[in-house]
Design an enzyme around this catalytic site. Sequence first.
Site, PDB file in Angstrom:
ATOM      1  N   LYS A  13      14.400  68.000   9.231  1.00  0.00           N
ATOM      2  CA  LYS A  13      15.042  66.815   8.636  1.00  0.00           C
ATOM      3  C   LYS A  13      15.060  66.910   7.107  1.00  0.00           C
ATOM      4  CE  LYS A  13      12.036  64.027  10.581  1.00  0.00           C
ATOM      5  NZ  LYS A  13      11.160  65.025  11.257  1.00  0.00           N
ATOM      6  N   ARG A  88      10.938  54.776  12.256  1.00  0.00           N
ATOM      7  CA  ARG A  88      10.085  55.621  13.095  1.00  0.00           C
ATOM      8  C   ARG A  88       9.658  54.876  14.353  1.00  0.00           C
ATOM      9  NH1 ARG A  88       8.523  60.075   9.814  1.00  0.00           N
ATOM     10  NH2 ARG A  88       6.811  61.175  10.758  1.00  0.00           N
ATOM     11  N   ARG A 123       4.904  76.477   7.179  1.00  0.00           N
ATOM     12  CA  ARG A 123       5.559  75.692   6.124  1.00  0.00           C
ATOM     13  C   ARG A 123       4.741  75.713   4.828  1.00  0.00           C
ATOM     14  NH1 ARG A 123       7.495  69.597   6.967  1.00  0.00           N
ATOM     15  NH2 ARG A 123       5.382  69.305   7.748  1.00  0.00           N
ATOM     16  N   ARG A 156       0.665  71.377   3.789  1.00  0.00           N
ATOM     17  CA  ARG A 156       0.447  69.939   3.960  1.00  0.00           C
ATOM     18  C   ARG A 156      -0.798  69.671   4.808  1.00  0.00           C
ATOM     19  NH1 ARG A 156       6.000  66.878   5.452  1.00  0.00           N
ATOM     20  NH2 ARG A 156       4.670  66.005   7.069  1.00  0.00           N
ATOM     21  N   ARG A 167       1.047  64.637  16.209  1.00  0.00           N
ATOM     22  CA  ARG A 167       2.309  64.118  15.655  1.00  0.00           C
ATOM     23  C   ARG A 167       3.433  64.232  16.693  1.00  0.00           C
ATOM     24  NH1 ARG A 167       2.713  67.792  10.689  1.00  0.00           N
ATOM     25  NH2 ARG A 167       4.695  66.756  10.261  1.00  0.00           N
TER      26      ARG A 167
HETATM   27  P1  AP5 Z   1      11.182  70.411   7.374  1.00  0.00           P
HETATM   28  O1  AP5 Z   1      12.573  70.322   6.865  1.00  0.00           O
HETATM   29  O2  AP5 Z   1      10.050  70.208   6.424  1.00  0.00           O
HETATM   30  O3  AP5 Z   1      11.004  69.520   8.696  1.00  0.00           O
HETATM   31  P2  AP5 Z   1      10.898  67.948   8.855  1.00  0.00           P
HETATM   32  O4  AP5 Z   1      11.644  67.581  10.098  1.00  0.00           O
HETATM   33  O5  AP5 Z   1      11.268  67.257   7.595  1.00  0.00           O
HETATM   34  O6  AP5 Z   1       9.338  67.865   9.143  1.00  0.00           O
HETATM   35  P3  AP5 Z   1       8.233  66.857   8.658  1.00  0.00           P
HETATM   36  O7  AP5 Z   1       6.918  67.473   9.130  1.00  0.00           O
HETATM   37  O8  AP5 Z   1       8.325  66.563   7.206  1.00  0.00           O
HETATM   38  O9  AP5 Z   1       8.553  65.623   9.492  1.00  0.00           O
HETATM   39  P4  AP5 Z   1       7.680  64.448   9.783  1.00  0.00           P
HETATM   40  O10 AP5 Z   1       8.666  63.519  10.362  1.00  0.00           O
HETATM   41  O11 AP5 Z   1       6.474  64.728  10.609  1.00  0.00           O
HETATM   42  O12 AP5 Z   1       7.044  64.106   8.346  1.00  0.00           O
HETATM   43  P5  AP5 Z   1       7.151  62.850   7.399  1.00  0.00           P
HETATM   44  O13 AP5 Z   1       6.917  63.337   6.032  1.00  0.00           O
HETATM   45  O14 AP5 Z   1       8.347  62.012   7.691  1.00  0.00           O
HETATM   46  O15 AP5 Z   1      11.029  71.864   8.052  1.00  0.00           O
HETATM   47  C1  AP5 Z   1       9.792  72.278   8.606  1.00  0.00           C
HETATM   48  C2  AP5 Z   1       9.590  73.777   8.315  1.00  0.00           C
HETATM   49  O16 AP5 Z   1      10.581  74.532   9.023  1.00  0.00           O
HETATM   50  C3  AP5 Z   1       9.768  74.184   6.838  1.00  0.00           C
HETATM   51  O17 AP5 Z   1       8.881  75.244   6.609  1.00  0.00           O
HETATM   52  C4  AP5 Z   1      11.232  74.675   6.755  1.00  0.00           C
HETATM   53  O18 AP5 Z   1      11.409  75.634   5.719  1.00  0.00           O
HETATM   54  C5  AP5 Z   1      11.406  75.289   8.128  1.00  0.00           C
HETATM   55  N1  AP5 Z   1      12.755  75.163   8.671  1.00  0.00           N
HETATM   56  C6  AP5 Z   1      13.572  74.057   8.610  1.00  0.00           C
HETATM   57  N2  AP5 Z   1      14.720  74.314   9.295  1.00  0.00           N
HETATM   58  C7  AP5 Z   1      14.598  75.581   9.799  1.00  0.00           C
HETATM   59  C8  AP5 Z   1      15.456  76.408  10.599  1.00  0.00           C
HETATM   60  N3  AP5 Z   1      16.646  75.972  11.049  1.00  0.00           N
HETATM   61  N4  AP5 Z   1      15.000  77.635  10.947  1.00  0.00           N
HETATM   62  C9  AP5 Z   1      13.785  78.088  10.522  1.00  0.00           C
HETATM   63  N5  AP5 Z   1      12.936  77.356   9.754  1.00  0.00           N
HETATM   64  C10 AP5 Z   1      13.343  76.117   9.405  1.00  0.00           C
HETATM   65  O19 AP5 Z   1       5.878  61.965   7.880  1.00  0.00           O
HETATM   66  C11 AP5 Z   1       4.567  62.395   7.670  1.00  0.00           C
HETATM   67  C12 AP5 Z   1       3.603  61.279   8.042  1.00  0.00           C
HETATM   68  O20 AP5 Z   1       3.812  60.141   7.188  1.00  0.00           O
HETATM   69  C13 AP5 Z   1       3.731  60.715   9.463  1.00  0.00           C
HETATM   70  O21 AP5 Z   1       2.998  61.485  10.402  1.00  0.00           O
HETATM   71  C14 AP5 Z   1       3.174  59.289   9.277  1.00  0.00           C
HETATM   72  O22 AP5 Z   1       1.767  59.320   9.241  1.00  0.00           O
HETATM   73  C15 AP5 Z   1       3.697  58.893   7.899  1.00  0.00           C
HETATM   74  N6  AP5 Z   1       5.010  58.246   7.939  1.00  0.00           N
HETATM   75  C16 AP5 Z   1       6.153  58.684   7.328  1.00  0.00           C
HETATM   76  N7  AP5 Z   1       7.169  57.841   7.553  1.00  0.00           N
HETATM   77  C17 AP5 Z   1       6.678  56.849   8.339  1.00  0.00           C
HETATM   78  C18 AP5 Z   1       7.268  55.699   8.928  1.00  0.00           C
HETATM   79  N8  AP5 Z   1       8.567  55.409   8.761  1.00  0.00           N
HETATM   80  N9  AP5 Z   1       6.474  54.911   9.697  1.00  0.00           N
HETATM   81  C19 AP5 Z   1       5.160  55.171   9.871  1.00  0.00           C
HETATM   82  N10 AP5 Z   1       4.544  56.262   9.335  1.00  0.00           N
HETATM   83  C20 AP5 Z   1       5.292  57.098   8.570  1.00  0.00           C
END
Ligand code: AP5
Length: 212
Positions: A13, A88, A123, A156, A167
């Site tokens: 994402k 979420r 990552r 991270r 997660r």
């Molecule tokens: P990346 O693009 O970083 O993936 P992502 O989907 O953004 O993954 P996240 O781990 O950031 O998602 P998340 O939803 O768990 O985290 P968030 O920060 O929202 O890609 C991942 C890896 O793959 C990278 O190394 C990239 O280079 C590689 N890659 C990407 N595409 C690729 C491809 N096609 N092929 C090969 N490699 C590829 O949330 C974190 C925490 O914050 C949550 O657990 C929660 O505790 C809290 N939080 C955040 N938002 C909320 C909310 N709205 N409500 C409640 N808690 C929340």
Amino acid sequence: MKLILLGVPGAGKGTQAAQISARLGIPTLSTGNILRAAIAAKTPLGLQVEGILAGGELVSDEVILPLIKARMEEPDCKAGYILDGVPRTVAQAEGLEELGVEVDACLFFDVPDAVVIDRLGGRRTCGTCNAAFHVSANPPNVADVCDVCGDALTIRADDEPETIRRRLEVFREQTAPLIDFYTARGKVKPIPCGDKSVEEVTALVFQTLELA
Ligand code: AP5
């Protein structure tokens, strides 16, 4: 254009949000990045949520909704925005509707668990500009240095194997119901990523949004 990016942790994402943002000239609003910045700055919010993120659980809807509301009211959001990681839960989606937010589309990045487990293990992220890299699939030009801003890349806190598993469970329990929620509103656009490369997924996204 107002978009929601939905998908399991590691689905890409954040990576695709950067591409769409550059193409459309609209900001990415990532609650994860907002929370991690608060943790790094040791603000009261950061201290409150640090353990929650490290354990892979969700921060409460009561904390998230005011945060995202305040961010959406900033001037750079006038022409639209990309919501990455929010909503979420169904309660967050309903909260956005109560604020009058009407999205154009909800892109659902469909990626198998085995693929994301491998991705998150490799990552590396920049704590300064939030760019994400992967040690083999999407490496930076210089190991452990951000291509975008030159700062050091780090692992991270929630990319430990046990936390990744939690997660993924939390996604199934609390976030997956949003697929039905936005399908009922005619907004879901599936992006069948499988194990496609970053560039292939970007091409699919642009085609889906008719930007190709
Ligand atoms: P990346 O693009 O970083 O993936 P992502 O989907 O953004 O993954 P996240 O781990 O950031 O998602 P998340 O939803 O768990 O985290 P968030 O920060 O929202 O890609 C991942 C890896 O793959 C990278 O190394 C990239 O280079 C590689 N890659 C990407 N595409 C690729 C491809 N096609 N092929 C090969 N490699 C590829 O949330 C974190 C925490 O914050 C949550 O657990 C929660 O505790 C809290 N939080 C955040 N938002 C909320 C909310 N709205 N409500 C409640 N808690 C929340």
